[in-house]
Design a protein around this motif. Structure first.
Motif, PDB file in Angstrom:
ATOM      1  N   VAL A 319     -24.080 -35.467  81.913  1.00 34.93           N
ATOM      2  CA  VAL A 319     -23.523 -35.590  83.154  1.00 34.93           C
ATOM      3  C   VAL A 319     -24.328 -36.536  83.764  1.00 34.93           C
ATOM      4  CG1 VAL A 319     -22.366 -33.137  83.092  1.00 34.93           C
ATOM      5  CG2 VAL A 319     -24.839 -33.545  83.901  1.00 34.93           C
ATOM      6  N   ARG A 320     -25.252 -36.991  83.156  1.00 33.14           N
ATOM      7  CA  ARG A 320     -26.059 -38.410  84.002  1.00 33.14           C
ATOM      8  C   ARG A 320     -25.575 -39.591  83.431  1.00 33.14           C
ATOM      9  NH1 ARG A 320     -31.662 -35.035  84.188  1.00 33.14           N
ATOM     10  NH2 ARG A 320     -31.013 -33.114  85.855  1.00 33.14           N
ATOM     11  N   CYS A 321     -24.695 -39.342  82.041  1.00 36.25           N
ATOM     12  CA  CYS A 321     -24.421 -40.857  81.645  1.00 36.25           C
ATOM     13  C   CYS A 321     -22.677 -40.678  82.443  1.00 36.25           C
ATOM     14  CB  CYS A 321     -24.343 -40.877  80.223  1.00 36.25           C
ATOM     15  SG  CYS A 321     -23.962 -42.358  79.210  1.00 36.25           S
ATOM     16  N   LEU A 322     -22.747 -41.184  83.442  1.00 34.09           N
ATOM     17  CA  LEU A 322     -21.289 -40.999  84.122  1.00 34.09           C
ATOM     18  C   LEU A 322     -20.039 -41.701  83.664  1.00 34.09           C
ATOM     19  CD1 LEU A 322     -22.503 -41.602  87.958  1.00 34.09           C
ATOM     20  CD2 LEU A 322     -22.601 -39.549  86.583  1.00 34.09           C
ATOM     21  N   GLY A 323     -18.829 -41.096  83.754  1.00 34.87           N
ATOM     22  CA  GLY A 323     -17.878 -41.303  82.640  1.00 34.87           C
ATOM     23  C   GLY A 323     -18.058 -41.098  81.412  1.00 34.87           C
ATOM     24  N   ALA A 324     -17.286 -42.123  80.460  1.00 33.82           N
ATOM     25  CA  ALA A 324     -17.203 -41.718  79.051  1.00 33.82           C
ATOM     26  C   ALA A 324     -18.558 -42.152  78.735  1.00 33.82           C
ATOM     27  CB  ALA A 324     -16.109 -42.623  78.645  1.00 33.82           C
ATOM     28  N   ILE A 325     -19.210 -41.232  77.692  1.00 34.81           N
ATOM     29  CA  ILE A 325     -20.495 -41.418  77.213  1.00 34.81           C
ATOM     30  C   ILE A 325     -20.746 -42.534  76.119  1.00 34.81           C
ATOM     31  CG2 ILE A 325     -22.527 -40.465  75.773  1.00 34.81           C
ATOM     32  CD1 ILE A 325     -21.548 -37.480  77.579  1.00 34.81           C
ATOM     33  N   THR A 326     -21.384 -43.461  76.343  1.00 33.22           N
ATOM     34  CA  THR A 326     -21.529 -44.469  75.145  1.00 33.22           C
ATOM     35  C   THR A 326     -23.119 -44.420  74.357  1.00 33.22           C
ATOM     36  OG1 THR A 326     -22.134 -46.170  76.644  1.00 33.22           O
ATOM     37  CG2 THR A 326     -19.764 -46.122  76.076  1.00 33.22           C
ATOM     38  N   ARG A 327     -23.229 -44.632  73.388  1.00 30.24           N
ATOM     39  CA  ARG A 327     -24.563 -44.259  72.892  1.00 30.24           C
ATOM     40  C   ARG A 327     -25.765 -45.424  73.553  1.00 30.24           C
ATOM     41  NH1 ARG A 327     -24.525 -41.794  67.255  1.00 30.24           N
ATOM     42  NH2 ARG A 327     -22.482 -40.862  67.157  1.00 30.24           N
TER      43      ARG A 327
END
Length: 434
Positions: A319-327
């Motif tokens: 929830v701190r990698c906003l939006g769709a999570i990418t590696r």
């Protein structure tokens, strides 16, 4: 239980948790119970020295004012009847607003009227819980989902002390933990405390499920559901497990609501495990407040870095990698967060600021790197102080510290060309961004 106890009967007060904490801070154990707890139940509790009738603005339920069982008033317990200051009754003083005044009022009641002993301390608590765990578990086996968070880590340490190798811990690495945290769990529990620890590397499994999902609640649901599946798979591989340990703490129970108060949130558990697993619960921390959980962890020998670990959302960095999570963006969150925590520690802010972390949104801005145009992410810094997480203020950081953190992040974190500081208090901003 070796400790004397004061029972708080909830007559609609919003001050109950504050009162319980104040009593415990004076060295006397306390617990909160519903207003209609029968006198017979009170008499069955060990070492009850007195009753606090804690009334307030929520004491009218379905048009009628709640009260204790009449026999309670004539029982041989010393009584303290106090109401919330917003809704005092004619026959009851209001709770003092200052902590000093409250402690003075309670101290007189505890020691002069109840003749209670100040024998509530963490070593007595640990001794009691070890005895209770051994009595409950016997020679059976216990399973614990060990996240590396404060609550589950302290439960693990307490169970190791009580039942040693009858405990099996499962640590699921979903790829959303902070830098170094999975390694610390293995080092502390498997290598130092010699626990039976099953380490599950489920990073690819989680991140593949989350690919392309941008809606925050949907991300939370996927992370929670996948955790349950992984944990269930590991549980089914083990034979003879009768008990499931959980890191439930007292605020979880209080916030689930009472007969006179609305629930703040549902009483959490491991996440709704399937009923056919049929475990009995072991919840040794369920009567502790958070600061007491930390004191318990310290007394059990856990490292400060684990005991004083910052509040961390269940979905972790997801929830701190906003939006769709990418590696790659997730790695930018993890690395920038590690820099922020390191610099706060150097500046003496560790333990002084309630929570601080970084956020990386899913958009880029133009910048200049190596004399050429670059198109990279910003990192947002968040540092807040709060007592109850219901409201929060922003930490006023020295500009020189902000400059140092900025320089390190844009230099050391791949794909980042800006650093921003979030100045928004709660309300109207929340602590987390998602």
């Amino acid at each position: 239980m070796k400790q004397d106890m004061i029972v708080i009967l909830d007559l609609g007060s919003t001050e109950n948790a504050r009162v319980a904490r104040a009593i415990r801070s004076l060295g006397v154990y306390s617990e909160i119970y519903p207003h209609d707890t029968p006198l017979a139940s009170l008499k069955a509790m060990p070492n009850v020295k007195g009753l606090v009738l804690s009334g307030g603005e929520n004491r009218v339920v379905d048009g009628a004012e709640v009260d204790v069982e009449p026999a309670v008033y004539t029982a041989d317990y010393p009584l303290l009847i106090v109401d919330h200051p917003k809704a005092p009754r004619q026959d009851a003083p209001a709770w003092p607003q200052s902590e000093e005044e409250m402690k003075s009022l309670l101290s007189d009641f505890l020691f002069e009227k109840c003749h209670a002993e100040a024998n509530w301390n963490m070593q007595n608590f640990i001794d009691d819980q070890v005895e209770l765990i051994r009595r409950q578990v016997g020679d059976k086996k216990v399973l614990l989902a060990l996240s590396g968070g404060v609550d589950s880590s302290v439960v693990a340490a307490l169970l190791i002390k009580a039942v040693e190798d009858q405990l099996t811990c499962v640590h699921v690495n979903h790829g959303l933990l902070r830098k170094g945290e999975p390694e610390q769990v293995v080092e502390v529990f498997r290598n130092q405390m010699k626990a039976n620890l099953i380490y599950v590397d489920a990073v690819d499994r989680f991140l593949d499920k989350l690919a392309g999902v941008s809606e925050p609640e949907q991300k939370r649901k996927i992370i929670g559901a996948e955790f349950i599946r992984v944990f269930e798979e590991e549980a089914r591989k083990l034979d003879g497990i009768d008990f499931l340990a959980q890191g439930t703490i007292y605020p979880d129970i209080i916030e689930s609501g009472t007969k006179t108060a609305k629930a703040v949130k549902a009483h959490h558990n491991v996440g709704g495990l399937p009923e056919d697993l049929k475990f009995q619960l072991v919840e040794p921390l369920k009567m502790l407040f958070k600061d007491e959980v930390r004191a318990c962890g310290t007394a059990l020998g856990l490292p400060d870095s684990m005991v004083y670990r910052q509040p961390f959302p269940g979905p972790g960095l997801g929830v701190r990698c906003l939006g769709a999570i990418t590696r790659d963006r997730l790695e930018a969150v993890r690395e920038s967060d590690a820099i922020l925590r390191e610099e706060f520690a150097k500046a003496g802010l560790q333990g002084k600021v309630w929570q601080y972390f970084t956020i990386v949104p899913d958009f880029k801005s133009v910048g200049v790197r190596d004399n050429a145009r670059c198109f990279e992410w910003p990192v947002i810094l968040r540092a807040v102080n709060t007592v109850d997480a219901m409201t929060a203020t922003v930490e006023p950081l020295e500009f020189a510290l902000l400059q140092k953190i900025t320089q390190r992040i844009v230099t050391e974190v791949k794909g980042v060309n800006r650093v921003l500081y979030d100045l928004t208090p709660k309300p109207c901003g929340t602590i987390e961004w998602e």
